[in-house]
Enzyme design. Structure first.
Site, mmCIF file in Angstrom:
data_model
loop_
_atom_site.group_PDB
_atom_site.id
_atom_site.type_symbol
_atom_site.label_atom_id
_atom_site.label_comp_id
_atom_site.label_asym_id
_atom_site.label_seq_id
_atom_site.Cartn_x
_atom_site.Cartn_y
_atom_site.Cartn_z
ATOM 1 C CE LYS A 54 -3.608 -2.556 2.244
ATOM 2 N NZ LYS A 54 -4.192 -3.008 3.611
ATOM 3 C CD GLN A 98 -3.263 -4.497 6.688
ATOM 4 O OE1 GLN A 98 -3.294 -3.607 5.844
ATOM 5 N NE2 GLN A 98 -3.638 -5.585 6.639
ATOM 6 C CG ASP A 121 -9.704 -0.508 4.846
ATOM 7 O OD1 ASP A 121 -9.495 -0.625 3.488
ATOM 8 O OD2 ASP A 121 -9.131 -0.602 5.724
#
Length: 303
Positions: A54, A98, A121
């Site tokens: 990422k 994460q 997200d």
């Protein structure tokens, strides 16, 4: 006749090129670039690998990328303080924590603490609600389902009135892709059936599908005889089933990955099919980048 391969690796490059160009244009006109912060707690190898990808992708697109690494024993309060800091930072448009987090940290509490307008997200309840409403209310569709829908659209596969069967009901893939495919709009307008572990006859439902999306987490679950000839098969599963020597370094072992669909037999029946690896996987990070760009565009009033 073998199915056409839907390769996320190829579609990813198209989308990233589009994002890169748009970022350059926005920077020139407004003097701003998308800002993404990634928060990693501990050193879980898979999480480290995902976060590294990422970070590299964001930087390659011209984003401002901030990485926050916390030790495994970091407190829940430590994570919440970081989230609060970046919720208030106008140069950050996307906040990503994460997952999974260490067991002593409440994941739900962490997700709920993120500003919904920076939740790239798409996991915050506000964004789940926006997704359910559909249309202009949607800000950040969850990344893997968004990637699936984008693959289907770019392949030119007709979805209006199509029979879509989703195998799996997770909050990350199954439920959101079902909602997205039934909404009004491009790449949607489908009739959707969701099946799962309690469904009596999985094969019966799968055979009806014009588009079959499999996210069950069971290697080789869907057999070729479950597939309607010519159907589009999207295999979301990434299951480790063993190890093999690396082609680059025979002394190094790499995981053997298998999808939820029996690829070798299914490809002889399907019209389109995603490989594993190289199918849906590469699209997830790509759509995260797209959501982060969209967050900046919302802020600038140009979305």
């Amino acid at each position: 006749m073998a199915a056409k391969l839907l390769k996320g690796t190829e579609i990813r490059e198209e989308i990233l090129s589009e994002i890169r160009q748009e970022v350059a244009e926005i920077k020139e006109k407004y003097g701003q670039v998308p800002g993404l912060v990634t928060i990693l707690v501990g050193k879980n190898p898979a999480s480290v690998s995902y976060v590294t990808l990422k970070i590299q992708t964001a930087k390659s697109l011209g984003f401002k990328e901030v990485q926050e690494n916390l030790p495994e024993d970091a407190s829940e309060e430590d994570v919440l303080k970081l989230i609060d800091k970046y919720n208030k930072d106008d140069s950050i448009h996307g906040i990503l924590v994460q997952l999974p987090l260490p067991k002593h940290i409440n994941e739900k509490k962490i997700i709920y603490a993120i500003d919904p307008d920076k939740d790239v997200d798409g996991f915050h309840p506000v964004n789940v609600g926006r997704l359910m409403i559909g249309g202009d209310e949607v800000k950040f569709p969850p990344c893997t389902p968004a990637g699936i829908q984008e693959m289907i659209k770019r392949a030119g596969i007709e979805t209006k009135g199509a029979e879509v069967v989703v195998v799996g009901r997770s909050n990350i893939v199954g439920k959101p892709i079902a909602v997205m495919m039934m909404q009004k709009g491009p790449g949607a307008n489908a009739t959707v059936t969701v099946v799962h572990t309690a469904t009596k006859d999985l094969a019966f439902h799968c055979k009806r599908a014009d588009i079959l999306i499999v996210a069950a987490g069971v290697p080789g679950l869907v057999k070729s005889e479950w597939i309607k000839p010519g159907a589009c098969v999207i295999d979301v599963g990434v299951n480790r089933v063993g190890e093999k020597p690396s082609k680059k370094d025979p002394n190094k072992m790499v995981p053997i990955l298998k999808g939820d669909v029996d690829f070798e037999t299914a490809k002889e029946v399907a019209g389109w099919i995603t490989p594993v690896p190289g199918g849906v996987g590469p699209m997830t990070v790509t759509m995260l980048m797209k959501n982060t760009l969209m967050s900046l565009k919302y802020k600038l009033g140009i979305a």
